[in-house]
Design a protein around this motif. Structure first.
Motif, mmCIF file in Angstrom:
data_model
loop_
_atom_site.group_PDB
_atom_site.id
_atom_site.type_symbol
_atom_site.label_atom_id
_atom_site.label_comp_id
_atom_site.label_asym_id
_atom_site.label_seq_id
_atom_site.Cartn_x
_atom_site.Cartn_y
_atom_site.Cartn_z
ATOM 1 N N UNK A 152 0.841 -1.196 0.000
ATOM 2 C CA UNK A 152 0.000 0.000 0.000
ATOM 3 C C UNK A 152 0.881 1.252 0.000
ATOM 4 N N UNK A 153 1.809 1.257 -0.961
ATOM 5 C CA UNK A 153 2.817 2.309 -1.054
ATOM 6 C C UNK A 153 2.871 2.854 -2.474
ATOM 7 N N UNK A 154 3.029 4.158 -2.610
ATOM 8 C CA UNK A 154 3.115 4.796 -3.917
ATOM 9 C C UNK A 154 4.319 5.731 -3.926
ATOM 10 N N UNK A 155 5.028 5.733 -5.034
ATOM 11 C CA UNK A 155 6.156 6.642 -5.203
ATOM 12 C C UNK A 155 5.803 7.602 -6.330
ATOM 13 N N UNK A 156 5.868 8.887 -6.040
ATOM 14 C CA UNK A 156 5.622 9.926 -7.046
ATOM 15 C C UNK A 156 6.976 10.492 -7.468
ATOM 16 N N UNK A 157 7.188 10.515 -8.789
ATOM 17 C CA UNK A 157 8.429 11.054 -9.346
ATOM 18 C C UNK A 157 8.038 12.179 -10.290
ATOM 19 N N UNK A 167 11.890 15.861 -8.395
ATOM 20 C CA UNK A 167 11.504 15.571 -7.015
ATOM 21 C C UNK A 167 10.929 14.165 -6.955
ATOM 22 N N UNK A 168 11.132 13.504 -5.834
ATOM 23 C CA UNK A 168 10.488 12.212 -5.578
ATOM 24 C C UNK A 168 9.891 12.245 -4.178
ATOM 25 N N UNK A 169 8.824 11.485 -4.018
ATOM 26 C CA UNK A 169 8.204 11.401 -2.702
ATOM 27 C C UNK A 169 7.435 10.087 -2.616
ATOM 28 N N UNK A 170 7.525 9.436 -1.455
ATOM 29 C CA UNK A 170 6.798 8.193 -1.225
ATOM 30 C C UNK A 170 5.580 8.475 -0.335
ATOM 31 N N UNK A 171 4.484 7.792 -0.643
ATOM 32 C CA UNK A 171 3.230 8.000 0.088
ATOM 33 C C UNK A 171 2.619 6.662 0.498
ATOM 34 N N UNK A 172 1.963 6.630 1.619
ATOM 35 C CA UNK A 172 1.103 5.513 1.986
ATOM 36 C C UNK A 172 -0.185 5.680 1.181
ATOM 37 N N UNK A 173 -0.959 4.607 1.044
ATOM 38 C CA UNK A 173 -2.168 4.610 0.229
ATOM 39 C C UNK A 173 -3.138 5.727 0.529
ATOM 40 N N UNK A 174 -3.456 5.924 1.825
ATOM 41 C CA UNK A 174 -4.443 6.955 2.176
ATOM 42 C C UNK A 174 -3.918 8.360 1.912
ATOM 43 N N UNK A 175 -2.611 8.581 2.076
ATOM 44 C CA UNK A 175 -2.011 9.901 1.768
ATOM 45 C C UNK A 175 -2.063 10.163 0.263
ATOM 46 N N UNK A 176 -1.750 9.122 -0.485
ATOM 47 C CA UNK A 176 -1.677 9.251 -1.939
ATOM 48 C C UNK A 176 -3.034 9.589 -2.537
ATOM 49 N N UNK A 177 -4.092 8.988 -2.022
ATOM 50 C CA UNK A 177 -5.442 9.261 -2.520
ATOM 51 C C UNK A 177 -5.826 10.717 -2.362
ATOM 52 N N UNK A 178 -5.263 11.392 -1.358
ATOM 53 C CA UNK A 178 -5.576 12.800 -1.135
ATOM 54 C C UNK A 178 -4.915 13.716 -2.158
ATOM 55 N N UNK A 179 -3.786 13.305 -2.724
ATOM 56 C CA UNK A 179 -3.091 14.189 -3.669
ATOM 57 C C UNK A 179 -3.432 13.906 -5.138
#
Length: 183
Positions: A152-157, A167-179
């Motif tokens: 349940x992990x997402x990496x945004x590049x 820039x890169x940033x890693x998010x947990x599933x619930x955080x990622x859904x917000x962005x």
């Protein structure tokens, strides 16, 4: 047209271009013609030289020496003069920019999504789950996603128009859904 077959005549050089095709020859550029024989496409020069055999399901202009070719459900970017593939095993693609000066495509392979530019070549390898141009066609800026569903992990590049990572940033599933805004 002669005996149900199509060809062309180059009036400038007085050259008859082969009368063996199934439909009227269409211009690819000022020196090449798209041919069709038995539902397959190819390229022929106005000097009556075969450039690409008629073996492709689709043939789309990319540049004066490179074509987007589809054969057996896969696309490739192929330099027909050097006979080298620039990019192959493309399952599908979308244009990010379709300017005559710089075409850019987002493409998908079995490995993931990547971006290829007419001017700069491969901007980044097809390793992403999704790519969104959050800039515009003149100045693209890419939001690229890699997901690890089991964690349940997402990496945004974030990448600029040259494919450089900004820039890169890693998010947990619930955080990622917000962005991420899905349409």
């Amino acid at each position: 047209i002669y005996n149900g077959r199509f060809g062309a005549y180059n009036f400038n050089d007085r050259i008859l271009i082969s009368l063996k095709f199934d439909e009227k020859l269409k211009p690819y550029n000022d020196q090449l013609l798209v041919t069709k024989f038995r539902a397959k496409k190819g390229l022929h020069s106005i000097k009556n030289e075969n450039i690409l055999d008629t073996e492709y399901d689709e043939l789309i202009y990319w540049s004066d020496s490179v074509a987007l070719l589809k054969n057996l459900e896969q696309w490739s970017l192929f330099n027909f003069y050097s006979k080298k593939s620039l990019l192959s095993e493309i399952l599908d693609f979308d244009y990010i920019c379709k300017d005559a000066g710089n075409q850019i495509i987002k493409f998908r392979t079995s490995l993931g999504m990547g971006v290829y530019s007419h001017l700069n070549g491969l901007l980044f390898e097809p390793t992403f789950n999704d790519i969104i141009n959050i800039g515009n066609s003149d100045i693209p800026f890419y939001f690229c996603e890699k997901s690890i569903p089991e964690a349940d992990y997402f990496v945004a590049v974030y990448k600029n128009r040259l494919g450089e990572t900004v820039r890169t940033h890693a998010y947990r599933g619930e955080e990622y859904e917000k962005i991420v805004c899905e349409e």
